[in-house]
Design a protein around this motif. Structure first.
Motif, PDB file in Angstrom:
ATOM      1  N   VAL A 179       0.688  -1.427  -0.066  1.00 51.28           N
ATOM      2  CA  VAL A 179      -0.068   0.024   0.067  1.00 51.28           C
ATOM      3  C   VAL A 179       0.828   1.219   0.043  1.00 51.28           C
ATOM      4  O   VAL A 179       0.669   2.393  -0.670  1.00 51.28           O
ATOM      5  CB  VAL A 179      -0.963  -0.060   1.348  1.00 51.28           C
ATOM      6  CG1 VAL A 179      -1.692   1.363   1.290  1.00 51.28           C
ATOM      7  CG2 VAL A 179      -1.963  -1.165   1.157  1.00 51.28           C
ATOM      8  N   ASN A 180       1.997   1.299   0.597  1.00 48.56           N
ATOM      9  CA  ASN A 180       2.825   2.454   0.881  1.00 48.56           C
ATOM     10  C   ASN A 180       3.582   2.698  -0.517  1.00 48.56           C
ATOM     11  O   ASN A 180       3.674   3.800  -0.775  1.00 48.56           O
ATOM     12  CB  ASN A 180       3.764   2.116   2.055  1.00 48.56           C
ATOM     13  CG  ASN A 180       4.655   3.427   2.352  1.00 48.56           C
ATOM     14  OD1 ASN A 180       3.861   4.480   2.672  1.00 48.56           O
ATOM     15  ND2 ASN A 180       6.001   3.415   2.135  1.00 48.56           N
ATOM     16  N   GLU A 181       4.025   1.513  -1.235  1.00 44.48           N
ATOM     17  CA  GLU A 181       4.571   1.635  -2.331  1.00 44.48           C
ATOM     18  C   GLU A 181       3.750   2.723  -3.360  1.00 44.48           C
ATOM     19  O   GLU A 181       4.041   3.517  -4.019  1.00 44.48           O
ATOM     20  CB  GLU A 181       4.976   0.222  -3.050  1.00 44.48           C
ATOM     21  CG  GLU A 181       5.832   0.476  -4.285  1.00 44.48           C
ATOM     22  CD  GLU A 181       6.378  -0.836  -4.849  1.00 44.48           C
ATOM     23  OE1 GLU A 181       6.616  -0.870  -5.704  1.00 44.48           O
ATOM     24  OE2 GLU A 181       5.866  -1.888  -4.114  1.00 44.48           O
ATOM     25  N   MET A 182       2.313   2.201  -3.371  1.00 47.36           N
ATOM     26  CA  MET A 182       1.368   2.695  -4.463  1.00 47.36           C
ATOM     27  C   MET A 182       1.249   4.224  -3.858  1.00 47.36           C
ATOM     28  O   MET A 182       1.285   4.954  -4.810  1.00 47.36           O
ATOM     29  CB  MET A 182       0.135   2.149  -4.071  1.00 47.36           C
ATOM     30  CG  MET A 182      -1.121   2.464  -4.970  1.00 47.36           C
ATOM     31  SD  MET A 182      -2.042   4.000  -4.025  1.00 47.36           S
ATOM     32  CE  MET A 182      -3.168   3.107  -2.831  1.00 47.36           C
ATOM     33  N   ALA A 183       1.117   4.347  -2.613  1.00 52.62           N
ATOM     34  CA  ALA A 183       0.970   5.882  -1.921  1.00 52.62           C
ATOM     35  C   ALA A 183       2.185   6.743  -2.448  1.00 52.62           C
ATOM     36  O   ALA A 183       2.249   8.028  -2.799  1.00 52.62           O
ATOM     37  CB  ALA A 183       0.692   5.828  -0.633  1.00 52.62           C
ATOM     38  N   LEU A 184       3.410   6.082  -2.046  1.00 51.86           N
ATOM     39  CA  LEU A 184       4.346   6.798  -2.440  1.00 51.86           C
ATOM     40  C   LEU A 184       4.555   7.249  -3.969  1.00 51.86           C
ATOM     41  O   LEU A 184       4.899   8.499  -4.324  1.00 51.86           O
ATOM     42  CB  LEU A 184       5.773   6.162  -2.094  1.00 51.86           C
ATOM     43  CG  LEU A 184       7.409   6.809  -2.449  1.00 51.86           C
ATOM     44  CD1 LEU A 184       7.346   7.950  -1.611  1.00 51.86           C
ATOM     45  CD2 LEU A 184       8.132   5.728  -1.987  1.00 51.86           C
ATOM     46  N   GLY A 185       4.358   6.431  -4.880  1.00 52.02           N
ATOM     47  CA  GLY A 185       3.957   6.663  -6.346  1.00 52.02           C
ATOM     48  C   GLY A 185       3.379   7.941  -6.593  1.00 52.02           C
ATOM     49  O   GLY A 185       3.488   8.600  -7.507  1.00 52.02           O
ATOM     50  N   GLU A 186       2.104   7.788  -6.042  1.00 57.37           N
ATOM     51  CA  GLU A 186       1.119   8.688  -6.418  1.00 57.37           C
ATOM     52  C   GLU A 186       1.390  10.120  -5.921  1.00 57.37           C
ATOM     53  O   GLU A 186       1.359  11.133  -6.631  1.00 57.37           O
ATOM     54  CB  GLU A 186      -0.271   8.303  -5.706  1.00 57.37           C
ATOM     55  CG  GLU A 186      -1.013   6.980  -6.327  1.00 57.37           C
ATOM     56  CD  GLU A 186      -1.288   7.337  -7.729  1.00 57.37           C
ATOM     57  OE1 GLU A 186      -2.149   7.998  -8.045  1.00 57.37           O
ATOM     58  OE2 GLU A 186      -0.807   6.669  -8.770  1.00 57.37           O
ATOM     59  N   THR A 187       1.758  10.107  -4.540  1.00 55.65           N
ATOM     60  CA  THR A 187       2.192  11.277  -3.956  1.00 55.65           C
ATOM     61  C   THR A 187       3.574  11.839  -4.681  1.00 55.65           C
ATOM     62  O   THR A 187       3.519  13.239  -4.818  1.00 55.65           O
ATOM     63  CB  THR A 187       2.393  11.437  -2.586  1.00 55.65           C
ATOM     64  OG1 THR A 187       3.323  10.202  -2.005  1.00 55.65           O
ATOM     65  CG2 THR A 187       1.128  10.907  -1.838  1.00 55.65           C
TER      66      THR A 187
END
Length: 283
Positions: free
Chosen positions: A210-218
């Motif tokens: 989940v954090n990898e996805m969020a890091l990519g988006e932000t």
């Protein structure tokens, strides 16, 4: 916002409101906040609860435009200027209670309990404002609806419902904000997803995904303060996996996080640091 930094967005919002006839203090003093809080709270407590749902429509053009401008100030002030955030939220609620209901009223009602809880007012009527906000949001514009859902997910829902239910709201916020090109709320929503997964005690593998996805988006949205959070979560995960000797992030990043004085960013950083020390027995 479309501005490079939250401070720039706040400055533009204050300037716009000043030309519109409402002067806001950049850093409200405690007595500024106390005076407005007292007035708004008395209005809330002296009105029948159901009356909040059935207020007449706001017809005053000045009040309508002012509500729109104030609503645009809520996101940046919540990150870097907590005193002004409180003041703006109180002003929005005051205008709703004085002039009637408008599109942004659901968002205002959702934000009020955050302020009330922070100032020590935890009454049943305040807690029930979440239900009022959600009901009003159903007939609000899409942008107000997902902003209201975000407030419920991040700040209100977990007080009286299982935290996992907040994931549903956060996912809806992300999908709707992404569709509308609102990178600010899309980024905030994916960060909320990470924090909820973390609080639920999900496995490190699930949290990492989940954090990898969020890091990519932000990162894609250029939201440096949220990128800092997700980079810190990566350090947290690696520390618990034994890939790093301790939870250590660059001092420049720590200072940038602390400088925000944000009730979301600062405690989360220290919470992860404490958790790593505790779970590894380094205390």
């Amino acid at each position: 916002t479309g501005y490079h930094t939250d401070d720039e967005a706040i400055k533009a919002g204050i300037t716009g409101l000043m030309y519109h006839g409402l002067k806001l203090p950049v850093r409200p003093k405690p007595w500024n906040i106390a005076w407005v809080f007292l007035g708004v709270t008395l209005l809330f407590l002296t009105r029948p609860f159901k009356a909040l749902l059935h207020q007449p429509e706001m017809e005053d053009p000045w009040a309508q435009r002012t509500m729109e401008l104030l609503a645009s100030l809520v996101p940046p002030t919540s990150l870097v200027n907590p005193e002004l955030f409180v003041y703006v939220v109180l002003k929005m609620n005051y205008l709703t209670l004085k002039y009637g209901r408008c599109d942004a009223s659901a968002f205002a009602f959702a934000c009020y309990p955050i302020v009330a809880y922070g100032l020590g007012l935890n009454l049943p009527k305040v807690r029930r404002l979440q239900d009022i906000a959600l009901e009003l949001a159903e007939t609000s514009s899409p942008s107000i609806r997902y902003r209201t859902y975000y407030v419920v997910s991040a700040f209100l829902n977990f007080w009286h419902k299982h935290l996992r239910t907040s994931l549903d709201y956060a996912r809806q916020v992300y999908a709707a904000a992404y569709e509308h090109g609102d990178t600010l709320f899309a980024g905030a929503a994916v960060t909320e997803l990470v924090q909820v997964h973390h609080a639920l005690g999900e496995s490190l593998d699930e949290l990492a995904a989940v954090n990898e996805m969020a890091l990519g988006e932000t990162t894609k949205y250029g939201m440096l303060l949220l990128v800092d959070i997700h980079e810190a979560v990566n350090v947290y995960i690696k520390s618990l996996r034994g890939e790093l000797e301790e939870y250590t992030i660059p001092e420049s990043v720590v200072q940038r996080m602390l400088h925000t004085d944000s009730a979301m960013i600062v405690p989360y950083h220290y919470l992860m640091k404490i958790q790593v020390s505790y779970l590894r027995g380094d205390y």
